[in-house]
Design a protein around this motif. Sequence first.
Motif, PDB file in Angstrom:
ATOM      1  N   MET A  70      -7.955   2.290  86.218  1.00  0.00           N
ATOM      2  CA  MET A  70      -9.408   2.093  86.107  1.00  0.00           C
ATOM      3  C   MET A  70      -9.650   0.643  85.703  1.00  0.00           C
ATOM      4  O   MET A  70      -8.870   0.068  84.937  1.00  0.00           O
TER       5      MET A  70
ATOM      6  N   ALA B 115     -12.430   3.706  89.194  1.00  0.00           N
ATOM      7  CA  ALA B 115     -11.071   4.220  89.039  1.00  0.00           C
ATOM      8  C   ALA B 115     -10.507   4.617  90.389  1.00  0.00           C
ATOM      9  O   ALA B 115     -11.242   5.016  91.291  1.00  0.00           O
TER      10      ALA B 115
ATOM     11  N   LEU C  21     -19.094   5.629  85.770  1.00  0.00           N
ATOM     12  CA  LEU C  21     -17.749   5.598  86.347  1.00  0.00           C
ATOM     13  C   LEU C  21     -17.749   6.120  87.777  1.00  0.00           C
ATOM     14  O   LEU C  21     -18.254   7.212  88.050  1.00  0.00           O
TER      15      LEU C  21
END
Length: 363
Positions: free
Chosen positions: A164, A90, A6
């Motif tokens: 996200m 995100a 991420l």
Amino acid sequence: MPPVELCLVIPVLNERDNIAPLVACVDAVLGGIGWEIIFVDDDSRDGTRAAIAAVARQHPNVRLLHRIGRRGLASAFVEGAQASMAPLIAAMDGDLQHDERLLPKMVAALRSGQYDLAIGSRHVDGGGLGEWDKTRAGMSDFATRLSRMVLKVPVSDPMTGFFMLRRDVFDQAVRGLSAIGFKILLDIVASLPTPPRIKELPYVFRTRVAGESKLDAGVLRDFALLLVDKMIGHIVPVTFVLFAVVGLCGIAAHLVVLLVGMRLAELPFERAQLLATALAILGNFALNNIFTFGDRRLRGWRFVRGLITFSAICAVGAVGNLGVASFLFGAQRSSWWFAGLVGAAMSLVWNYAVSSVVTWRKR
Ligand SMILES: Nc1nc2c(ncn2[C@@H]2O[C@H](COP(=O)(O)OP(=O)(O)O)[C@@H](O)[C@H]2O)c(=O)[nH]1
Ligand SMILES: [Mg+2]
């Protein structure tokens, strides 16, 4: 360290005191998930970059993209996302107003394969605007309604800056993005070829503790530009539309000045026409400087120089206008209104094309 799954892209402008607490909050909730943060800083003057450098000494997965002479969250997000290879991306504010506890839920939603996009929503059960006053909530509500004009799927909170998505979804949208202003989620959803499957997660907008909000009139202007660009940007540039609207206002003002000059000041027609032309050029220049090219606004000495080049460009445009119109009217025997319209359209395109690269050239 686990591989980076991420990437959090966090646009910041003068958020010095929020950097360290924010990284600590994110680190606390993302245990077990490989993450990185890219702060995109638009040349803060309060020591924000030094604060980022300080946390990066403890967290090598914290990075910085420093932009100079730029503004806007949309382009900040896009460039931050492109500087990363993580499969999940995100967007989150850098002022602790977004509830970081949503992040693991967003990751879970996307990992499940059932969703393309997870958003933090203030407009579903359990969400809220926190301590926003009535005016600001009303404005946001109005903007949300307007945004439905360009969205093909229902999104409860298209104005949120907290969401996200998977990289392949981002890649499908990236070439169609307007990247104007601050509403990047709206831009992404409107640019996707097929409607995304959206997971909406409630959160309450927190109150800002350190630093201050950067919301100003420019944000509203950019929102309007984004909507127009999403609707007709594939046909003509949005700045051309603004330029043409300013031109129409200029014609109206011209006629008013002419009328007042002749009736009230009792000027002879030629004098009144000259005065009206001069004022129309000045007015057009000032309005284009604020609205059409507000992102490259000329001030001080540059304003004077810009007015001179703009007037010269318009003068050449007028000569071309006359030439084309007389040719159509005389040699081609076109009707007066057709010849007049084509002449005017020609000078409009000329004035726009040349002044956007000469008078308001990108620096
Ligand atoms: N890079 C960058 N960040 C910005 C810009 N304007 C605002 N921000 C950041 O974007 C986030 C949200 O902005 P903020 O002013 O708090 O908006 P508000 O919460 O709607 O009042 C914060 O992290 C700001 O520091 C900008 O022009 N460039
Ligand atoms: Mg904020």
